[in-house]
Scaffold this motif. Structure first.
Motif, PDB file in Angstrom:
ATOM      1  N   SER A   1      -9.181   0.548 -15.081  1.00  0.00           N
ATOM      2  CA  SER A   1      -9.889   1.324 -14.065  1.00  0.00           C
ATOM      3  C   SER A   1     -11.122   2.001 -14.641  1.00  0.00           C
ATOM      4  N   GLN A  22      -0.830  -4.703  -2.831  1.00  0.00           N
ATOM      5  CA  GLN A  22      -2.286  -4.728  -2.852  1.00  0.00           C
ATOM      6  C   GLN A  22      -2.841  -5.180  -1.508  1.00  0.00           C
ATOM      7  N   PRO A  45      -4.710  -1.740   0.530  1.00  0.00           N
ATOM      8  CA  PRO A  45      -5.851  -2.019  -0.361  1.00  0.00           C
ATOM      9  C   PRO A  45      -6.620  -0.775  -0.790  1.00  0.00           C
ATOM     10  N   GLU A  46      -6.789   0.200   0.116  1.00  0.00           N
ATOM     11  CA  GLU A  46      -7.542   1.403  -0.233  1.00  0.00           C
ATOM     12  C   GLU A  46      -6.774   2.252  -1.232  1.00  0.00           C
ATOM     13  N   PHE A  97      -4.440   1.161  -3.306  1.00  0.00           N
ATOM     14  CA  PHE A  97      -4.375   0.410  -4.561  1.00  0.00           C
ATOM     15  C   PHE A  97      -5.659   0.561  -5.367  1.00  0.00           C
ATOM     16  N   ALA A  98      -6.795   0.486  -4.702  1.00  0.00           N
ATOM     17  CA  ALA A  98      -8.076   0.470  -5.411  1.00  0.00           C
ATOM     18  C   ALA A  98      -8.593   1.856  -5.777  1.00  0.00           C
ATOM     19  N   ASN A  99      -8.215   2.892  -4.996  1.00  0.00           N
ATOM     20  CA  ASN A  99      -8.905   4.179  -5.153  1.00  0.00           C
ATOM     21  C   ASN A  99      -8.012   5.365  -5.472  1.00  0.00           C
ATOM     22  N   GLU A 100      -6.698   5.183  -5.445  1.00  0.00           N
ATOM     23  CA  GLU A 100      -5.795   6.316  -5.647  1.00  0.00           C
ATOM     24  C   GLU A 100      -4.761   6.013  -6.721  1.00  0.00           C
ATOM     25  N   ARG A 120      -6.043   3.693  -9.553  1.00  0.00           N
ATOM     26  CA  ARG A 120      -7.282   3.012  -9.181  1.00  0.00           C
ATOM     27  C   ARG A 120      -7.270   1.544  -9.605  1.00  0.00           C
ATOM     28  N   GLY A 121      -6.228   0.845  -9.215  1.00  0.00           N
ATOM     29  CA  GLY A 121      -6.124  -0.584  -9.455  1.00  0.00           C
ATOM     30  C   GLY A 121      -5.573  -0.979 -10.800  1.00  0.00           C
ATOM     31  N   GLU A 122      -5.384  -0.038 -11.707  1.00  0.00           N
ATOM     32  CA  GLU A 122      -4.862  -0.357 -13.040  1.00  0.00           C
ATOM     33  C   GLU A 122      -3.365  -0.050 -13.108  1.00  0.00           C
ATOM     34  N   HIS A 138      -4.653 -12.340  -3.312  1.00  0.00           N
ATOM     35  CA  HIS A 138      -4.232 -11.021  -3.777  1.00  0.00           C
ATOM     36  C   HIS A 138      -5.315 -10.351  -4.600  1.00  0.00           C
TER      37      HIS A 138
END
Length: 346
Positions: A122, A176, A180-181, A183-186, A205-207, A346
Protein backbone atom coordinates in the motif's frame (compact mmCIF):
# COMPACT_ATOMS: atom_id res chain seq x y z
CA UNK A 1 -1.04 -16.88 -23.39
CA UNK A 2 -4.28 -18.75 -22.72
CA UNK A 3 -7.44 -16.90 -23.66
CA UNK A 4 -9.47 -15.64 -20.71
CA UNK A 5 -12.90 -17.33 -20.81
CA UNK A 6 -16.18 -15.40 -20.86
CA UNK A 7 -17.91 -17.91 -18.61
CA UNK A 8 -16.67 -20.34 -16.00
CA UNK A 9 -17.92 -22.53 -13.19
CA UNK A 10 -16.58 -21.54 -9.78
CA UNK A 11 -16.33 -24.69 -7.65
CA UNK A 12 -15.90 -24.71 -3.87
CA UNK A 13 -14.78 -28.16 -2.67
CA UNK A 14 -15.21 -28.25 1.09
CA UNK A 15 -14.97 -31.11 3.55
CA UNK A 16 -18.68 -30.87 4.37
CA UNK A 17 -20.33 -29.50 1.23
CA UNK A 18 -19.83 -28.72 -2.45
CA UNK A 19 -20.90 -25.40 -3.94
CA UNK A 20 -20.78 -23.96 -7.44
CA UNK A 21 -21.75 -20.88 -9.43
CA UNK A 22 -21.86 -20.34 -13.18
CA UNK A 23 -20.44 -16.86 -13.73
CA UNK A 24 -20.52 -14.97 -17.04
CA UNK A 25 -18.74 -11.81 -18.11
CA UNK A 26 -21.34 -9.52 -19.73
CA UNK A 27 -19.04 -6.54 -20.26
CA UNK A 28 -15.99 -4.79 -18.85
CA UNK A 29 -17.54 -4.21 -15.44
CA UNK A 30 -20.53 -6.54 -15.61
CA UNK A 31 -20.75 -10.08 -14.24
CA UNK A 32 -23.82 -12.30 -14.14
CA UNK A 33 -24.70 -15.45 -12.21
CA UNK A 34 -27.00 -17.71 -14.21
CA UNK A 35 -26.88 -20.93 -12.17
CA UNK A 36 -25.70 -22.12 -8.79
CA UNK A 37 -25.60 -25.36 -6.84
CA UNK A 38 -25.13 -26.58 -3.28
CA UNK A 39 -24.79 -30.24 -2.41
CA UNK A 40 -24.03 -31.94 0.92
CA UNK A 41 -22.74 -35.51 0.46
CA UNK A 42 -23.95 -38.15 2.89
CA UNK A 43 -20.30 -38.65 3.87
CA UNK A 44 -17.06 -36.93 2.94
CA UNK A 45 -15.65 -38.42 -0.31
CA UNK A 46 -12.29 -40.11 0.25
CA UNK A 47 -11.41 -41.03 -3.34
CA UNK A 48 -11.41 -39.26 -6.69
CA UNK A 49 -14.14 -41.60 -7.94
CA UNK A 50 -16.38 -40.84 -4.95
CA UNK A 51 -15.80 -37.10 -5.25
CA UNK A 52 -16.48 -37.28 -8.99
CA UNK A 53 -19.87 -38.87 -8.35
CA UNK A 54 -20.80 -36.12 -5.90
CA UNK A 55 -19.66 -33.43 -8.35
CA UNK A 56 -21.90 -34.88 -11.04
CA UNK A 57 -24.85 -34.54 -8.65
CA UNK A 58 -23.84 -30.93 -7.91
CA UNK A 59 -23.48 -29.98 -11.58
CA UNK A 60 -26.75 -31.70 -12.48
CA UNK A 61 -28.61 -29.77 -9.80
CA UNK A 62 -26.87 -26.52 -10.77
CA UNK A 63 -27.83 -26.73 -14.44
CA UNK A 64 -26.19 -24.71 -17.18
CA UNK A 65 -22.83 -25.56 -18.72
CA UNK A 66 -19.36 -24.15 -19.23
CA UNK A 67 -16.18 -25.53 -20.73
CA UNK A 68 -14.03 -24.51 -17.79
CA UNK A 69 -14.04 -24.79 -14.02
CA UNK A 70 -12.04 -22.82 -11.44
CA UNK A 71 -11.55 -24.85 -8.28
CA UNK A 72 -11.21 -23.67 -4.70
CA UNK A 73 -10.03 -26.27 -2.22
CA UNK A 74 -10.61 -26.38 1.54
CA UNK A 75 -8.33 -28.62 3.58
CA UNK A 76 -7.73 -28.83 7.33
CA UNK A 77 -4.05 -29.38 6.50
CA UNK A 78 -3.69 -26.44 4.12
CA UNK A 79 -1.02 -23.87 4.88
CA UNK A 80 -1.25 -20.18 4.08
CA UNK A 81 1.40 -17.72 5.22
CA UNK A 82 2.77 -14.25 4.60
CA UNK A 83 6.56 -14.23 4.35
CA UNK A 84 9.10 -11.49 3.67
CA UNK A 85 11.86 -12.02 1.12
CA UNK A 86 14.16 -9.99 -1.13
CA UNK A 87 12.47 -9.46 -4.48
CA UNK A 88 12.20 -12.92 -6.07
CA UNK A 89 10.34 -14.13 -9.17
CA UNK A 90 7.40 -16.26 -7.93
CA UNK A 91 8.53 -19.31 -9.94
CA UNK A 92 11.97 -19.17 -8.34
CA UNK A 93 10.51 -18.61 -4.86
CA UNK A 94 8.17 -21.57 -5.37
CA UNK A 95 11.16 -23.83 -6.03
CA UNK A 96 13.00 -22.44 -3.03
CA UNK A 97 10.01 -23.07 -0.77
CA UNK A 98 9.72 -26.64 -1.98
CA UNK A 99 13.42 -27.34 -1.36
CA UNK A 100 13.85 -25.30 1.83
CA UNK A 101 10.46 -25.42 3.53
CA UNK A 102 11.89 -25.86 6.99
CA UNK A 103 14.03 -22.73 6.81
CA UNK A 104 11.49 -20.51 5.02
CA UNK A 105 8.21 -21.79 6.50
CA UNK A 106 9.31 -23.77 9.57
CA UNK A 107 7.50 -26.74 8.06
CA UNK A 108 8.35 -29.70 5.85
CA UNK A 109 6.33 -29.16 2.67
CA UNK A 110 7.57 -31.99 0.46
CA UNK A 111 4.09 -33.56 0.29
CA UNK A 112 2.43 -30.23 -0.54
CA UNK A 113 1.60 -28.51 -3.79
CA UNK A 114 2.75 -24.92 -3.28
CA UNK A 115 2.15 -21.59 -4.94
CA UNK A 116 3.07 -18.02 -4.09
CA UNK A 117 2.58 -14.47 -5.30
CA UNK A 118 3.77 -10.99 -4.48
CA UNK A 119 1.49 -8.97 -2.19
CA UNK A 120 1.13 -5.42 -3.60
CA UNK A 121 2.26 -2.88 -1.01
CA UNK A 122 0.00 0.00 0.00
CA UNK A 123 3.06 2.25 0.33
CA UNK A 124 6.70 2.20 -0.76
CA UNK A 125 8.84 2.75 2.36
CA UNK A 126 12.58 3.15 1.90
CA UNK A 127 14.71 0.37 3.43
CA UNK A 128 17.03 1.00 6.35
CA UNK A 129 20.47 2.27 5.30
CA UNK A 130 22.58 -0.69 4.21
CA UNK A 131 19.64 -3.11 4.28
CA UNK A 132 18.19 -4.84 1.23
CA UNK A 133 14.56 -4.07 0.52
CA UNK A 134 12.22 -6.90 1.41
CA UNK A 135 8.84 -7.74 -0.12
CA UNK A 136 5.82 -9.62 1.19
CA UNK A 137 4.66 -12.82 -0.51
CA UNK A 138 1.53 -14.86 0.07
CA UNK A 139 2.35 -18.57 0.20
CA UNK A 140 -0.32 -21.26 -0.01
CA UNK A 141 -0.19 -25.01 -0.14
CA UNK A 142 -2.39 -28.09 0.08
CA UNK A 143 -1.51 -31.78 0.44
CA UNK A 144 -0.60 -33.22 -2.96
CA UNK A 145 -2.97 -36.18 -2.45
CA UNK A 146 -5.96 -33.83 -1.99
CA UNK A 147 -5.00 -31.69 -4.99
CA UNK A 148 -4.67 -34.77 -7.21
CA UNK A 149 -7.97 -36.18 -5.97
CA UNK A 150 -9.80 -32.93 -6.78
CA UNK A 151 -8.12 -32.66 -10.19
CA UNK A 152 -9.03 -36.21 -11.16
CA UNK A 153 -12.61 -35.81 -9.93
CA UNK A 154 -13.19 -32.64 -11.98
CA UNK A 155 -11.49 -34.16 -15.03
CA UNK A 156 -13.94 -37.07 -14.79
CA UNK A 157 -16.74 -34.56 -15.41
CA UNK A 158 -15.14 -33.62 -18.77
CA UNK A 159 -14.57 -30.04 -17.63
CA UNK A 160 -11.22 -28.29 -18.07
CA UNK A 161 -9.67 -26.81 -14.92
CA UNK A 162 -8.81 -23.10 -15.17
CA UNK A 163 -6.69 -23.11 -12.03
CA UNK A 164 -6.95 -24.19 -8.40
CA UNK A 165 -6.58 -22.08 -5.29
CA UNK A 166 -7.11 -22.29 -1.55
CA UNK A 167 -10.48 -21.23 -0.15
CA UNK A 168 -9.10 -18.22 1.81
CA UNK A 169 -7.56 -16.80 -1.37
CA UNK A 170 -10.85 -17.23 -3.22
CA UNK A 171 -12.70 -15.56 -0.33
CA UNK A 172 -10.33 -12.58 -0.53
CA UNK A 173 -10.96 -12.29 -4.30
CA UNK A 174 -14.69 -12.30 -3.58
CA UNK A 175 -14.36 -9.64 -0.89
CA UNK A 176 -12.44 -7.39 -3.27
CA UNK A 177 -15.39 -7.60 -5.67
CA UNK A 178 -18.02 -7.14 -2.96
CA UNK A 179 -16.36 -4.20 -1.15
CA UNK A 180 -13.99 -2.52 -3.63
CA UNK A 181 -13.88 0.85 -1.84
CA UNK A 182 -13.22 -0.71 1.55
CA UNK A 183 -10.60 -3.04 0.10
CA UNK A 184 -8.72 -0.27 -1.69
CA UNK A 185 -9.00 2.62 0.78
CA UNK A 186 -9.60 1.35 4.32
CA UNK A 187 -8.43 -1.17 6.87
CA UNK A 188 -10.49 -4.34 6.50
CA UNK A 189 -10.97 -7.45 8.61
CA UNK A 190 -12.71 -10.45 7.04
CA UNK A 191 -13.78 -13.63 8.86
CA UNK A 192 -14.88 -16.62 6.80
CA UNK A 193 -16.50 -19.25 9.05
CA UNK A 194 -16.27 -22.72 7.59
CA UNK A 195 -17.58 -26.11 8.68
CA UNK A 196 -14.68 -26.96 11.01
CA UNK A 197 -12.29 -23.98 10.82
CA UNK A 198 -12.46 -20.25 10.25
CA UNK A 199 -10.05 -17.99 8.40
CA UNK A 200 -9.25 -14.40 9.34
CA UNK A 201 -7.80 -12.02 6.76
CA UNK A 202 -6.89 -8.40 7.33
CA UNK A 203 -5.48 -5.71 5.12
CA UNK A 204 -4.79 -2.01 4.88
CA UNK A 205 -5.54 -0.11 1.66
CA UNK A 206 -5.34 -3.20 -0.53
CA UNK A 207 -2.31 -4.74 1.17
CA UNK A 208 -2.89 -8.06 2.94
CA UNK A 209 -1.16 -7.94 6.34
CA UNK A 210 -2.57 -10.96 8.18
CA UNK A 211 -4.07 -14.34 7.34
CA UNK A 212 -4.59 -17.14 9.84
CA UNK A 213 -6.91 -20.06 10.51
CA UNK A 214 -8.42 -21.07 13.85
CA UNK A 215 -10.23 -24.19 15.03
CA UNK A 216 -13.77 -22.84 15.12
CA UNK A 217 -16.54 -23.59 12.67
CA UNK A 218 -20.28 -23.95 12.30
CA UNK A 219 -20.12 -27.66 13.13
CA UNK A 220 -18.32 -27.11 16.43
CA UNK A 221 -20.67 -24.30 17.44
CA UNK A 222 -23.80 -26.37 16.83
CA UNK A 223 -22.32 -29.40 18.59
CA UNK A 224 -21.47 -27.25 21.62
CA UNK A 225 -24.99 -25.81 21.76
CA UNK A 226 -26.60 -29.24 21.34
CA UNK A 227 -24.41 -30.56 24.14
CA UNK A 228 -25.33 -27.72 26.49
CA UNK A 229 -29.07 -27.91 25.83
CA UNK A 230 -29.64 -31.55 24.90
CA UNK A 231 -31.66 -30.31 21.92
CA UNK A 232 -31.44 -31.31 18.29
CA UNK A 233 -29.58 -29.25 15.69
CA UNK A 234 -32.87 -28.00 14.23
CA UNK A 235 -34.21 -27.02 17.67
CA UNK A 236 -31.02 -25.11 18.47
CA UNK A 237 -31.17 -23.14 15.23
CA UNK A 238 -34.87 -22.37 15.75
CA UNK A 239 -34.31 -21.19 19.33
CA UNK A 240 -31.44 -18.96 18.24
CA UNK A 241 -33.52 -17.45 15.42
CA UNK A 242 -36.24 -16.69 17.99
CA UNK A 243 -33.64 -15.08 20.29
CA UNK A 244 -34.39 -17.45 23.16
CA UNK A 245 -32.57 -15.86 26.13
CA UNK A 246 -30.99 -19.09 27.37
CA UNK A 247 -29.84 -20.06 23.87
CA UNK A 248 -28.39 -16.60 23.29
CA UNK A 249 -26.28 -16.86 26.44
CA UNK A 250 -25.16 -20.39 25.59
CA UNK A 251 -24.09 -19.10 22.19
CA UNK A 252 -22.17 -16.24 23.78
CA UNK A 253 -20.26 -18.73 25.93
CA UNK A 254 -19.65 -21.16 23.05
CA UNK A 255 -18.10 -18.47 20.83
CA UNK A 256 -15.85 -17.05 23.54
CA UNK A 257 -12.62 -18.60 22.26
CA UNK A 258 -13.53 -17.53 18.73
CA UNK A 259 -14.02 -13.86 19.60
CA UNK A 260 -10.91 -13.93 21.80
CA UNK A 261 -8.79 -15.04 18.82
CA UNK A 262 -10.28 -12.31 16.64
CA UNK A 263 -9.65 -9.64 19.29
CA UNK A 264 -6.04 -10.82 19.59
CA UNK A 265 -5.53 -10.54 15.84
CA UNK A 266 -7.08 -7.07 15.69
CA UNK A 267 -4.81 -5.97 18.53
CA UNK A 268 -1.78 -7.28 16.63
CA UNK A 269 -2.76 -5.37 13.48
CA UNK A 270 -3.40 -2.09 15.26
CA UNK A 271 -0.15 -2.38 17.22
CA UNK A 272 2.14 -3.35 14.32
CA UNK A 273 0.51 -1.64 11.34
CA UNK A 274 -0.69 1.86 10.49
CA UNK A 275 -4.38 1.13 10.44
CA UNK A 276 -7.38 0.64 12.73
CA UNK A 277 -10.31 -1.74 12.36
CA UNK A 278 -13.76 -0.16 12.53
CA UNK A 279 -15.97 -3.10 11.48
CA UNK A 280 -15.75 -6.81 10.71
CA UNK A 281 -17.05 -8.55 7.59
CA UNK A 282 -18.33 -12.08 8.20
CA UNK A 283 -19.22 -14.87 5.77
CA UNK A 284 -20.13 -18.54 6.12
CA UNK A 285 -23.13 -20.34 7.60
CA UNK A 286 -23.30 -18.59 11.02
CA UNK A 287 -23.25 -15.20 9.25
CA UNK A 288 -26.84 -15.91 8.22
CA UNK A 289 -27.87 -15.53 11.86
CA UNK A 290 -28.65 -11.97 12.89
CA UNK A 291 -28.29 -13.01 16.54
CA UNK A 292 -24.84 -14.50 15.95
CA UNK A 293 -23.61 -11.30 14.28
CA UNK A 294 -25.11 -9.21 17.08
CA UNK A 295 -23.39 -11.29 19.78
CA UNK A 296 -20.12 -11.23 17.88
CA UNK A 297 -20.31 -7.45 17.69
CA UNK A 298 -21.12 -7.10 21.38
CA UNK A 299 -18.19 -9.28 22.41
CA UNK A 300 -15.69 -7.55 20.12
CA UNK A 301 -16.94 -3.98 20.32
CA UNK A 302 -17.11 -3.64 16.52
CA UNK A 303 -20.07 -3.79 14.13
CA UNK A 304 -20.16 -7.19 12.43
CA UNK A 305 -21.89 -7.52 9.07
CA UNK A 306 -22.41 -10.24 6.50
CA UNK A 307 -21.49 -9.78 2.86
CA UNK A 308 -22.04 -11.58 -0.42
CA UNK A 309 -19.96 -11.23 -3.58
CA UNK A 310 -23.04 -12.22 -5.57
CA UNK A 311 -24.65 -8.88 -4.64
CA UNK A 312 -22.29 -7.23 -7.13
CA UNK A 313 -23.39 -9.56 -9.94
CA UNK A 314 -26.44 -9.40 -12.16
CA UNK A 315 -28.93 -12.12 -11.28
CA UNK A 316 -30.11 -14.28 -14.16
CA UNK A 317 -31.34 -17.18 -12.02
CA UNK A 318 -34.78 -18.59 -12.73
CA UNK A 319 -37.62 -17.29 -10.51
CA UNK A 320 -38.21 -20.80 -9.15
CA UNK A 321 -34.78 -20.70 -7.47
CA UNK A 322 -34.54 -17.08 -6.35
CA UNK A 323 -35.97 -17.64 -2.88
CA UNK A 324 -33.45 -20.40 -2.19
CA UNK A 325 -30.65 -18.34 -3.73
CA UNK A 326 -31.30 -15.34 -1.48
CA UNK A 327 -31.04 -17.64 1.53
CA UNK A 328 -27.87 -19.37 0.32
CA UNK A 329 -25.94 -16.53 -1.32
CA UNK A 330 -23.68 -16.07 1.71
CA UNK A 331 -22.44 -19.63 1.17
CA UNK A 332 -21.28 -18.88 -2.39
CA UNK A 333 -18.49 -16.36 -1.74
CA UNK A 334 -15.65 -18.85 -2.14
CA UNK A 335 -17.11 -20.31 -5.34
CA UNK A 336 -17.56 -16.78 -6.72
CA UNK A 337 -14.00 -15.90 -5.79
CA UNK A 338 -12.63 -18.92 -7.61
CA UNK A 339 -14.56 -17.99 -10.76
CA UNK A 340 -13.36 -14.37 -10.55
CA UNK A 341 -9.75 -15.54 -10.67
CA UNK A 342 -10.37 -17.46 -13.90
CA UNK A 343 -12.26 -14.55 -15.48
CA UNK A 344 -9.48 -12.13 -14.54
CA UNK A 345 -12.03 -10.02 -12.66
CA UNK A 346 -10.52 -9.76 -9.18
Amino acid sequence: MAKVPNSVIGLDIGRHSLKSVLLHRRGKDRLAITHYGLHVPAEAPETAEALGRELKILFRDMGGAAKGCAVSLSSPEALIRIIEQPETPPAMLRDALRLNGMSLLNQDVKRFVLDCDLIPASSDPAPEPGAARRFKYLVGGAPRAEVEMASQAVAGSSIAIHGMQLAPVAALNAFQLAQPEVFANESFFVVDIGHATSTMMAGIRGELVLVRSIDFGGKGLLEALCGLTGDSREAVISALDQEDEVMVEYTRVSMNSFTREIASSIGFIEHHHDGSVSRIFVSGGPAKSRVFLKLMGEELGFPCESWAAADKCEMEIGPDRMADYERESLDLNVACGAALQALGAH
